[in-house]
Design a protein around this motif. Structure first.
Motif, PDB file in Angstrom:
ATOM      1  N   LYS A 190       0.833  -1.202   0.000  1.00 29.69           N
ATOM      2  CA  LYS A 190       0.000   0.000   0.000  1.00 29.69           C
ATOM      3  C   LYS A 190       0.864   1.247   0.000  1.00 29.69           C
ATOM      4  O   LYS A 190       1.829   1.362   0.729  1.00 29.69           O
ATOM      5  N   ALA A 234     -15.787   3.257  -6.888  1.00 30.33           N
ATOM      6  CA  ALA A 234     -15.466   1.832  -6.884  1.00 30.33           C
ATOM      7  C   ALA A 234     -16.741   1.008  -6.725  1.00 30.33           C
ATOM      8  O   ALA A 234     -17.630   1.366  -5.943  1.00 30.33           O
ATOM      9  N   GLN A 289      -8.889  -2.957  -4.088  1.00 28.40           N
ATOM     10  CA  GLN A 289      -9.870  -1.928  -3.723  1.00 28.40           C
ATOM     11  C   GLN A 289      -9.904  -1.670  -2.228  1.00 28.40           C
ATOM     12  O   GLN A 289     -10.103  -0.527  -1.801  1.00 28.40           O
ATOM     13  N   ARG A 290      -9.711  -2.701  -1.437  1.00 30.32           N
ATOM     14  CA  ARG A 290      -9.661  -2.494   0.002  1.00 30.32           C
ATOM     15  C   ARG A 290      -8.486  -1.590   0.359  1.00 30.32           C
ATOM     16  O   ARG A 290      -8.608  -0.698   1.208  1.00 30.32           O
ATOM     17  N   GLN A 291      -7.352  -1.791  -0.298  1.00 30.16           N
ATOM     18  CA  GLN A 291      -6.200  -0.928  -0.061  1.00 30.16           C
ATOM     19  C   GLN A 291      -6.488   0.498  -0.525  1.00 30.16           C
ATOM     20  O   GLN A 291      -6.078   1.465   0.123  1.00 30.16           O
ATOM     21  N   ARG A 325      -9.420   1.956  -0.534  1.00 31.98           N
ATOM     22  CA  ARG A 325     -10.320   2.561   0.454  1.00 31.98           C
ATOM     23  C   ARG A 325      -9.541   3.143   1.626  1.00 31.98           C
ATOM     24  O   ARG A 325      -9.893   4.182   2.179  1.00 31.98           O
ATOM     25  N   GLU A 326      -8.482   2.445   2.021  1.00 29.92           N
ATOM     26  CA  GLU A 326      -7.698   2.864   3.180  1.00 29.92           C
ATOM     27  C   GLU A 326      -6.792   4.050   2.880  1.00 29.92           C
ATOM     28  O   GLU A 326      -6.352   4.739   3.802  1.00 29.92           O
ATOM     29  N   TRP A 373      -7.265   6.349  -0.018  1.00 31.42           N
ATOM     30  CA  TRP A 373      -7.787   7.260  -1.031  1.00 31.42           C
ATOM     31  C   TRP A 373      -9.067   7.899  -0.499  1.00 31.42           C
ATOM     32  O   TRP A 373     -10.172   7.405  -0.742  1.00 31.42           O
ATOM     33  N   LEU A 403     -12.351   8.340  -2.615  1.00 33.11           N
ATOM     34  CA  LEU A 403     -13.027   7.200  -3.224  1.00 33.11           C
ATOM     35  C   LEU A 403     -14.415   6.991  -2.625  1.00 33.11           C
ATOM     36  O   LEU A 403     -14.585   6.987  -1.404  1.00 33.11           O
ATOM     37  N   VAL A 404     -15.410   6.806  -3.499  1.00 37.62           N
ATOM     38  CA  VAL A 404     -16.778   6.466  -3.096  1.00 37.62           C
ATOM     39  C   VAL A 404     -17.058   5.051  -3.585  1.00 37.62           C
ATOM     40  O   VAL A 404     -16.860   4.744  -4.762  1.00 37.62           O
ATOM     41  N   GLU A 405     -17.507   4.188  -2.686  1.00 39.82           N
ATOM     42  CA  GLU A 405     -17.765   2.798  -3.052  1.00 39.82           C
ATOM     43  C   GLU A 405     -19.264   2.530  -3.085  1.00 39.82           C
ATOM     44  O   GLU A 405     -20.002   2.961  -2.200  1.00 39.82           O
TER      45      GLU A 405
END
Length: 334
Positions: A11, A215, A300-302, A304-305, A307, A310-312
């Protein structure tokens, strides 16, 4: 759009915040079978976007069925970029993608339109966001020596050698992952640094846009897996094996080429060579696609942590294209 598989790297947290003075670029990322194509095309019906493919398989000409390439009608519905740009005999790198994407984003915004970068090759998104690592180019002589060593001792032995030089890098690789063990050993030997140190060294390359990432992720992986089964069965029914047969007749291909390591083509190659039967082709293709989706979701999990922008969204929601449109319009208006 199933891209070629890549494992997530360590990451990296961006050190800069988006420059609000820059024009916007929408990003739409998600695992295979998450609905990226339909959502991107829905956005194109509302917003003045041009779609830039972020897919390491769609770049290849004549590889249509196994890559779930958009249809001719879909491609004609709005401008698309980075599709059908290289021969299956060629390699296409993350560095080349970043250069192409920067050039395209600048051109699209100059035309008064919005770049929409959509796809599932997470390494490309990371390279776009974080820049290029200061990695040495391929060294043909060293690679040949590593291959000869592997032929004599086996890749697990070279994996053990990598573990002695760079334990963290070796821990992320399977002992039989020849391609990545070779590249890791090459980098460590050429630089005398660990992979983490090499990846931490970045080359400059400013983006012409601020990135607005959306995402897609499933609330139920079981449903995504069912989609993957239907998708792969549809590829087989559409003639994936015959497509590969035509590719092998038209181009000088080998199973180790990047294009032929793509999910689906790799298993179809084994089938055409008589190494597996049709049932095994289907089983291995579905399993490989599920593994690909798992790796994409790990990326994607990385993201989220690291970025904040980012909107999921749940890719299984019935109103997904509308939801993507709402989020995109809100981000552009901010």
């Amino acid at each position: 759009m199933p891209p070629c598989p890549r494992r997530p790297a360590a990451k990296t947290v961006p050190t800069t915040t988006p420059d609000t003075r820059l024009p916007p670029a929408l990003l739409l990322l998600g695992p295979t079978a998450s609905g990226k194509t339909a959502s991107a095309l829905a956005l194109a019906q509302t917003l003045p976007v041009e779609i830039v493919s972020v897919d390491s398989a769609l770049v290849y000409r004549d590889m249509d069925i196994g890559t779930a390439k958009p249809s001719a009608a879909e491609l004609a519905s709005c401008p698309h970029h980075l599709i059908d740009i290289v021969s299956p005999e060629e390699a296409y790198s993350a560095a080349r993608f970043r250069a192409d994407a920067i050039r395209l984003m600048a051109g699209i915004t100059a035309r008064g339109r919005v770049p929409l970068l959509a796809g599932g090759t997470m390494l490309y998104f990371k390279t776009l966001r974080d820049g290029l690592s200061d990695l040495p180019p391929a060294d043909a002589e060293l690679r040949r020596a590593i291959d000869e060593d592997a032929a004599a001792r086996g890749w697990p032995a070279l994996h053990a050698e990598l573990a002695a030089l760079d334990p963290a890098a070796a821990a992320r690789l399977e002992p039989t992952d020849a391609q990545r063990i070779q590249r890791a050993l090459e980098i460590v030997r050429l630089t005398s640094r660990t992979l983490a140190d090499s990846y931490a060294r970045r080359e400059d390359g400013a983006l012409p846009c601020r990135l607005l990432p959306i995402a897609l992720a499933p609330s139920d992986r079981g449903v995504l897996h069912e989609r993957i089964v239907r998708r792969f069965d549809a590829m087989l029914a559409a003639g994936l094996v015959d497509e590969l047969r035509r590719l092998r007749a038209k181009y000088h291909l080998a199973p180790g080429m990047p294009s032929m390591r793509c999910v689906g083509y790799r298993q179809a190659w084994e089938f055409l060579d008589g190494d597996i039967d049709g049932d095994t082709l289907r089983f291995k293709g579905i399993a490989a696609t599920r593994q690909l989706a798992k790796r994409q979701l790990t990326w994607q999990r990385q993201f989220r942590e690291s970025w904040p922008e980012l909107v999921e969204l749940d890719c299984l929601r019935a109103d997904l294209p509308d939801a993507v449109r709402v989020v995109a319009m809100r981000a552009l208006a901010a």
